[in-house]
Design a protein around this motif. Sequence first.
Motif, PDB file in Angstrom:
ATOM      1  N   GLU A  12      22.218  22.051   0.201  1.00  8.77           N
ATOM      2  CA  GLU A  12      22.925  20.814  -0.146  1.00  8.77           C
ATOM      3  C   GLU A  12      23.582  20.202   1.086  1.00  8.77           C
ATOM      4  N   THR A  13      24.263  21.034   1.848  1.00  8.34           N
ATOM      5  CA  THR A  13      24.967  20.561   3.040  1.00  8.34           C
ATOM      6  C   THR A  13      23.982  20.062   4.085  1.00  8.34           C
ATOM      7  N   SER A  15      20.926  19.044   3.663  1.00  4.68           N
ATOM      8  CA  SER A  15      20.262  17.849   3.161  1.00  4.68           C
ATOM      9  C   SER A  15      21.131  16.616   3.381  1.00  4.68           C
ATOM     10  N   ARG A  16      22.381  16.710   3.012  1.00  2.31           N
ATOM     11  CA  ARG A  16      23.309  15.581   3.184  1.00  2.31           C
ATOM     12  C   ARG A  16      23.466  15.218   4.651  1.00  2.31           C
ATOM     13  N   GLN A  19      20.330  13.649   6.187  1.00  2.74           N
ATOM     14  CA  GLN A  19      20.148  12.298   5.667  1.00  2.74           C
ATOM     15  C   GLN A  19      21.104  11.303   6.317  1.00  2.74           C
ATOM     16  N   THR A  61      15.758  17.631  -1.427  1.00  2.24           N
ATOM     17  CA  THR A  61      16.031  16.216  -1.671  1.00  2.24           C
ATOM     18  C   THR A  61      14.920  15.597  -2.506  1.00  2.24           C
ATOM     19  N   GLN A  93      25.866   4.843  -5.324  1.00  2.00           N
ATOM     20  CA  GLN A  93      26.296   5.890  -4.396  1.00  2.00           C
ATOM     21  C   GLN A  93      26.985   5.314  -3.168  1.00  2.00           C
ATOM     22  N   ALA A 101      24.664  11.168  -1.642  1.00  4.84           N
ATOM     23  CA  ALA A 101      23.970  12.457  -1.701  1.00  4.84           C
ATOM     24  C   ALA A 101      22.592  12.240  -2.270  1.00  4.84           C
TER      25      ALA A 101
END
Length: 188
Positions: A12-13, A15-16, A19, A61, A93, A101
């Motif tokens: 998650e981290t 990916s964020r 991005q 993602t 978002q 995210a």
Amino acid sequence: MKKANARDKILETASRLFQLQGYHATGLNQIIKESGSPKGSLYYYFPKGKEELAIHAVQYTNKYVQVQIKESLNKSSDAAQAIQYFIEELSKQFEHEESIAGMPVGLLAGETALINEPLREVCYAAFQDWEKLFREKMIESGFQEKQAGELAIVINCMIEGGILRSLTEKTSAPLQQIQQQIPVLVRK
């Protein structure tokens, strides 16, 4: 933290950060720090390092965005309205920076496509997966397969470009403008 949860938190981290910052501006130490994971866990789950982590982050993602697209496309039987709904949800978002995210992978793709073949391939696969969902919705709404396929690519490119523009402007206005133009583009 359980092992599976630690892996997910790292993904998650990563990916964020990939991005928002791109591949080269994101360091493994930043991912470790922001995920709250021990350094050893990153290498335990991704022994080949940053490239392997980035590939898994794009796949993560991709799955997240596919779920978002499917949920939106199921909101209406009309392809234009369904795609507009997805873009509307995506644009929300940008109301708060911390909520950005699961954004598509344009920044990472643009940064690495010419220098890293495995990352180019995984980004391309994500684009194809999202376009497939748009194409299927348009076929379901009565479009011919060829036209639906071409429109799906155009729509995905518009969304990716709209995301980059929205990030640059720090507003959802570009995505909202794309959303408004979908009925002009998606008509039989």
